[in-house]
Design a protein around this motif. Structure first.
Motif, mmCIF file in Angstrom:
data_model
loop_
_atom_site.group_PDB
_atom_site.id
_atom_site.type_symbol
_atom_site.label_atom_id
_atom_site.label_comp_id
_atom_site.label_asym_id
_atom_site.label_seq_id
_atom_site.Cartn_x
_atom_site.Cartn_y
_atom_site.Cartn_z
ATOM 1 N N PRO A 260 133.425 -13.115 58.440
ATOM 2 C CA PRO A 260 132.531 -14.247 58.208
ATOM 3 C C PRO A 260 132.123 -15.008 59.468
ATOM 4 C CG PRO A 260 134.760 -14.786 57.506
ATOM 5 C CD PRO A 260 134.755 -13.332 57.839
ATOM 6 N N ASP A 261 132.842 -14.825 60.574
ATOM 7 C CA ASP A 261 132.449 -15.557 61.777
ATOM 8 C C ASP A 261 131.450 -14.770 62.631
ATOM 9 O OD1 ASP A 261 134.399 -13.729 62.349
ATOM 10 O OD2 ASP A 261 135.467 -14.954 63.807
ATOM 11 N N SER A 262 130.995 -13.630 62.144
ATOM 12 C CA SER A 262 129.855 -12.931 62.747
ATOM 13 C C SER A 262 128.642 -13.250 61.880
ATOM 14 C CB SER A 262 130.096 -11.422 62.783
ATOM 15 O OG SER A 262 128.918 -10.742 63.171
ATOM 16 N N VAL A 263 127.696 -14.006 62.423
ATOM 17 C CA VAL A 263 126.616 -14.571 61.604
ATOM 18 C C VAL A 263 125.249 -14.164 62.135
ATOM 19 C CG1 VAL A 263 125.610 -16.684 60.663
ATOM 20 C CG2 VAL A 263 128.074 -16.555 61.069
ATOM 21 N N THR A 264 124.386 -13.785 61.213
ATOM 22 C CA THR A 264 122.975 -13.587 61.547
ATOM 23 C C THR A 264 122.134 -14.386 60.571
ATOM 24 O OG1 THR A 264 121.248 -11.944 62.019
ATOM 25 C CG2 THR A 264 122.593 -11.574 60.056
ATOM 26 N N TRP A 265 120.951 -14.777 61.013
ATOM 27 C CA TRP A 265 120.027 -15.549 60.176
ATOM 28 C C TRP A 265 118.808 -14.685 59.884
ATOM 29 C CZ3 TRP A 265 121.201 -20.576 58.578
ATOM 30 C CH2 TRP A 265 122.360 -21.107 59.146
ATOM 31 N N GLU A 266 118.423 -14.617 58.611
ATOM 32 C CA GLU A 266 117.312 -13.751 58.239
ATOM 33 C C GLU A 266 116.269 -14.499 57.433
ATOM 34 O OE1 GLU A 266 119.107 -10.569 56.060
ATOM 35 O OE2 GLU A 266 119.113 -11.678 54.166
ATOM 36 N N GLN A 267 115.078 -13.943 57.433
ATOM 37 C CA GLN A 267 113.978 -14.547 56.689
ATOM 38 C C GLN A 267 113.908 -13.937 55.295
ATOM 39 O OE1 GLN A 267 109.517 -13.632 57.002
ATOM 40 N NE2 GLN A 267 109.745 -15.342 58.421
ATOM 41 N N GLU A 268 113.952 -14.781 54.274
ATOM 42 C CA GLU A 268 113.881 -14.313 52.898
ATOM 43 C C GLU A 268 112.458 -14.447 52.366
ATOM 44 O OE1 GLU A 268 116.255 -12.785 51.686
ATOM 45 O OE2 GLU A 268 118.046 -13.465 52.740
ATOM 46 N N PRO A 269 112.115 -13.678 51.321
ATOM 47 C CA PRO A 269 110.761 -13.765 50.738
ATOM 48 C C PRO A 269 110.422 -15.184 50.297
ATOM 49 C CG PRO A 269 111.936 -11.859 49.856
ATOM 50 C CD PRO A 269 112.940 -12.654 50.636
ATOM 51 N N GLU A 270 109.215 -15.594 50.582
ATOM 52 C CA GLU A 270 108.767 -16.927 50.205
ATOM 53 C C GLU A 270 107.798 -16.902 49.031
ATOM 54 O OE1 GLU A 270 107.251 -18.914 53.653
ATOM 55 O OE2 GLU A 270 109.103 -18.663 54.806
ATOM 56 N N LYS A 271 107.466 -15.683 48.549
ATOM 57 C CA LYS A 271 106.569 -15.543 47.403
ATOM 58 C C LYS A 271 107.271 -14.732 46.325
ATOM 59 C CE LYS A 271 102.372 -15.729 50.248
ATOM 60 N NZ LYS A 271 101.140 -15.002 50.648
ATOM 61 N N TRP A 272 107.074 -15.148 45.088
ATOM 62 C CA TRP A 272 107.733 -14.465 43.979
ATOM 63 C C TRP A 272 107.314 -13.006 43.892
ATOM 64 C CZ3 TRP A 272 111.749 -16.496 41.517
ATOM 65 C CH2 TRP A 272 111.921 -17.882 41.560
ATOM 66 N N ARG A 273 106.065 -12.705 44.165
ATOM 67 C CA ARG A 273 105.573 -11.331 44.108
ATOM 68 C C ARG A 273 106.352 -10.429 45.065
ATOM 69 N NH1 ARG A 273 102.370 -8.878 47.656
ATOM 70 N NH2 ARG A 273 101.886 -10.889 48.652
ATOM 71 N N ILE A 274 106.579 -10.915 46.271
ATOM 72 C CA ILE A 274 107.309 -10.137 47.273
ATOM 73 C C ILE A 274 108.778 -10.023 46.879
ATOM 74 C CG2 ILE A 274 108.011 -10.075 49.701
ATOM 75 C CD1 ILE A 274 105.410 -11.555 50.367
ATOM 76 N N TRP A 275 109.338 -11.114 46.383
ATOM 77 C CA TRP A 275 110.738 -11.105 45.949
ATOM 78 C C TRP A 275 110.967 -10.074 44.847
ATOM 79 C CZ3 TRP A 275 113.129 -12.098 41.261
ATOM 80 C CH2 TRP A 275 114.511 -12.286 41.295
ATOM 81 N N ILE A 276 110.067 -10.023 43.867
ATOM 82 C CA ILE A 276 110.212 -9.076 42.756
ATOM 83 C C ILE A 276 110.146 -7.637 43.254
ATOM 84 C CG2 ILE A 276 109.054 -8.173 40.696
ATOM 85 C CD1 ILE A 276 108.365 -11.082 39.987
ATOM 86 N N LYS A 277 109.236 -7.351 44.189
ATOM 87 C CA LYS A 277 109.154 -5.996 44.750
ATOM 88 C C LYS A 277 110.440 -5.634 45.479
ATOM 89 C CE LYS A 277 104.159 -5.430 45.406
ATOM 90 N NZ LYS A 277 103.087 -5.189 46.410
ATOM 91 N N GLN A 278 110.940 -6.580 46.280
ATOM 92 C CA GLN A 278 112.167 -6.326 47.033
ATOM 93 C C GLN A 278 113.343 -6.080 46.100
ATOM 94 O OE1 GLN A 278 114.595 -9.601 48.588
ATOM 95 N NE2 GLN A 278 114.211 -8.810 50.656
ATOM 96 N N ARG A 279 113.537 -6.949 45.107
ATOM 97 C CA ARG A 279 114.688 -6.828 44.222
ATOM 98 C C ARG A 279 114.564 -5.634 43.277
ATOM 99 N NH1 ARG A 279 118.004 -11.187 45.299
ATOM 100 N NH2 ARG A 279 117.222 -11.955 47.303
#
Length: 422
Positions: A260-279
């Motif tokens: 847990p002390d190795s951390v990266t920050w990532e960009q998550e989908p900001e639109k539901w359409r993109i989120w649904i495709k990803q998931r």
């Protein structure tokens, strides 16, 4: 004594299945807390080796049409606190049709050590696994670290991964933590932030603490080169290459742990359409892995990973079916079309399940500094009726897509998550 109807038996079965998983996740939450406490111990935080003895590491970043984010990722990788003569950074420009190549060319002028591997069709455009395999062929490090193209790892992220694995020959891979960089963009990213914290501190930390099981995620993980050579790299047919790689690694006799002390920050989908495709891709990929290994469950040599396959089969199969059936019985009851004859405190049972969901979710987010807020508590209450219910839609969509492709003989295509420029 009157006999129970089929609807009664279905209702009883679904309630039991739902509560079994709820109780299991509560157990995982408390195990995650134990892992949280252990992460502050001297053993967890002390480096395993001295700075002078660090091994060679190759950082691989697959990039397909990542013009929006790849520049920031390269800059973050260039700032990593790791001996510069012991690390190589390789970005695989996988058949990009946007400005990814131009951005990388400009960054290479600033960071001459940046290695760019460009692949075009027919070798390229075959998904993340293929891009990683091509990058692996161009690498030379004793250890391989993977980051997605939208990631900005913290300076010590790679060091922490190396320090955890280098003195344990049975440890095949180590997985760091990922955080949501754009969590304040909108309500969707706030939901995703809570979900990722819950997954990591419950499913990852809890399983790691209880069973010594950790799932490789698609980013911020390190694996031994010798293992990748032995298992011939990533499976290009797997839509969720990380889950599939996890099973093969355990079955080779190694284990994986969470750092847990190795951390990266990532960009998550900001639109539901993109989120649904990803998931949907995630769900379809996980369903494919589960389907393959559940049919070959007795061929797995590692019984712990076999048990984990059963857990995911329960989640995507029995639990999913139970939620659908219970929702259908509830809706039919509202319409007066249900023949449920059972009587009991079902409203209380439902409220107890809802309270348990809120309880375990809010505990897990509290493990991260600054996340145990009243706003997040309200969002968790709202998630149960909105964000979580969309999981049903995603799994149904993934299942229909898989069946359709099976009938038509079409191979599944790997969908790359679209990025925003924020």
């Amino acid at each position: 004594m009157r006999s129970l109807t089929l609807t009664d038996w279905l209702f009883i079965s679904t309630v039991l299945a739902i509560w079994v998983l709820l109780f299991y996740h509560v157990i995982l939450t408390f195990a995650g807390y134990r892992r949280f406490v252990a992460s502050f111990s001297e053993e967890e935080n002390s480096p395993g080796i001295s700075l002078e003895s660090y091994p060679t590491v190759s950082v691989l970043v697959p990039a397909h049409n990542e013009e929006q984010v790849i520049g920031r990722t390269v800059e973050a990788l260039a700032r990593l606190e790791y001996p510069k003569d012991r690390i190589e950074i390789i970005v695989v420009n996988d058949s990009s049709t946007d400005g990814t190549g131009n951005v990388l060319a400009e960054k290479q002028k600033v960071y001459p050590f940046l290695k760019i591997v460009t692949i075009n069709p027919p070798l390229g455009a075959k998904g993340k696994s293929n891009a990683l395999n091509q990058g692996f062929l161009a690498s030379s490090g004793e250890y391989i670290v993977i980051y997605d193209a939208d990631n900005t790892p913290e300076r010590r992220a790679v060091r922490r991964l190396v320090e955890r694995i280098v003195n344990d020959p049975e440890l095949g891979a180590v997985v760091g933590k990922f955080r949501t960089r754009n969590k304040n963009a909108n309500i969707l990213t706030r939901f995703v932030n809570i979900e990722t914290l819950n997954f990591q501190w419950t499913v990852q930390a809890g399983r790691c603490s209880l069973f010594g099981l950790t799932t490789i995620t698609g980013t911020n993980f390190l694996i031994r080169r010798s293992i990748l050579e032995k298992i011939e790299g990533w499976n290009i047919k797997a839509l969720t290459e990380d889950t599939e790689l996890t099973v093969r690694l355990y079955d080779e006799g190694y284990y994986i742990t969470w750092v847990p002390d190795s951390v990266t920050w990532e960009q998550e989908p900001e639109k539901w359409r993109i989120w649904i495709k990803q998931r949907t891709r995630w769900a379809r990929g996980n369903l494919g892995v589960i389907n393959y290994y559940i049919r070959n469950i007795f061929k797995l040599r590692n019984k712990r990973i076999a048990g984990d396959i059963i857990y995911f089969f329960f989640t995507y199969g029995i639990f999913f079916f139970s939620i659908l059936v219970s929702d259908a019985i509830f809706l039919l009851g509202l319409l007066g079309r249900s023949n449920l004859t059972l009587t009991g405190p079902f409203t209380i049972i439902w409220f107890m399940a809802y309270a348990m969901f809120i309880f375990e979710s809010f505990i897990s987010v509290n493990f991260e500094s600054g996340e145990g807020t009243f706003l997040n508590l309200l969002l968790i209450c709202l998630m149960y009726f909105t964000y979580c219910q969309l999981w049903l839609f995603v799994v149904v969509k993934a299942t229909i897509s898989a069946i359709s492709d099976r009938i038509s003989g079409t191979n599944a295509r790997w969908y790359k998550t679209e990025r925003s420029g924020g």
